[in-house]
Design an enzyme around this catalytic site. Structure first.
Site, PDB file in Angstrom:
ATOM      1  CG  HIS A  11      -2.134  -0.951   1.128  1.00 54.90           C
ATOM      2  ND1 HIS A  11      -2.477  -1.635   2.437  1.00 54.90           N
ATOM      3  CD2 HIS A  11      -2.881  -1.440   0.072  1.00 54.90           C
ATOM      4  CE1 HIS A  11      -3.524  -2.380   1.901  1.00 54.90           C
ATOM      5  NE2 HIS A  11      -3.731  -2.346   0.370  1.00 54.90           N
ATOM      6  N   GLY A  27      -1.049  -1.227  -8.730  1.00 52.36           N
ATOM      7  CA  GLY A  27      -2.336  -1.793  -8.276  1.00 52.36           C
ATOM      8  C   GLY A  27      -3.663  -1.552  -8.515  1.00 52.36           C
ATOM      9  CG  ASP A  30      -3.838  -4.836  -6.197  1.00 52.36           C
ATOM     10  OD1 ASP A  30      -2.508  -4.913  -6.038  1.00 52.36           O
ATOM     11  OD2 ASP A  30      -4.531  -4.111  -5.786  1.00 52.36           O
ATOM     12  CG  ASP A  54      -1.859   2.307   5.557  1.00 53.90           C
ATOM     13  OD1 ASP A  54      -1.948   2.186   6.886  1.00 53.90           O
ATOM     14  OD2 ASP A  54      -1.931   3.299   5.096  1.00 53.90           O
ATOM     15  CG  HIS A 103      -6.772  -0.556  -5.418  1.00 52.32           C
ATOM     16  ND1 HIS A 103      -6.266   0.543  -4.863  1.00 52.32           N
ATOM     17  CD2 HIS A 103      -5.898  -1.703  -5.111  1.00 52.32           C
ATOM     18  CE1 HIS A 103      -5.172   0.210  -4.151  1.00 52.32           C
ATOM     19  NE2 HIS A 103      -4.800  -1.248  -4.666  1.00 52.32           N
ATOM     20  CG  ASP A 140      -9.085  -4.194  -7.661  1.00 47.74           C
ATOM     21  OD1 ASP A 140     -10.145  -4.946  -8.090  1.00 47.74           O
ATOM     22  OD2 ASP A 140      -8.903  -3.248  -8.071  1.00 47.74           O
ATOM     23  NE  ARG A 176     -12.292 -13.825  -2.923  1.00 40.29           N
ATOM     24  CZ  ARG A 176     -12.580 -12.615  -2.726  1.00 40.29           C
ATOM     25  NH1 ARG A 176     -12.754 -12.124  -1.656  1.00 40.29           N
ATOM     26  NH2 ARG A 176     -12.760 -11.968  -3.854  1.00 40.29           N
TER      27      ARG A 176
END
Length: 125
Positions: free
Chosen positions: A11, A59, A64, A84, A91, A94, A100
């Site tokens: 981040h 990203g 991502d 962060d 986003h 994403d 996941r």
């Protein structure tokens, strides 16, 4: 022996932390094939010009998802994603999808430097 692939994502507030972390562990990370989202990759390359880092898109512009696709295709062995937790992320969907996928495909994932150091130690032994 096949090179292990490490994906680097951070981040905005953690990009400098990621670059410093990689610099501190440059020798241990040298054997890895490194991929990073756009700006994170740029910061790492500035700090560690001798490392070969393949930069993907930023990203929010799809980086991502590119790393997520690589995970789904079995092309990522480890994910370092310095998160962060105190800032909103436009986003965020994403980001959650990437995390996941790492969980679904059982990819070792470090969300902070302490965990990343432990993972490096396991690969070095």
């Amino acid at each position: 022996m096949t090179k292990l692939t490490l994906a680097l994502v951070a981040h905005d507030a953690k990009k400098d932390d990621m670059a410093r972390f990689v610099a501190m562990h440059e020798n241990a990370l040298r054997p890895f094939e490194l991929f990073a989202t756009g700006t994170t990759g740029s910061r790492v390359m500035e700090k560690c010009p001798s490392l070969s880092v393949t930069r993907l898109k930023s990203g929010p512009l799809g980086g991502d998802q590119q790393i997520g696709a690589m995970i789904a295709e079995g092309k990522v062995d480890v994910l370092f994603f310095f998160v962060d937790p105190l800032s909103p992320h436009p986003h965020d969907v994403d980001v959650k999808a990437l995390m996941r996928l790492a969980l679904v495909y059982n990819i070792p994932m470090a969300l902070n430097p302490a965990t990343a150091e432990r993972l490096i130690a396991t690969f070095a032994s």
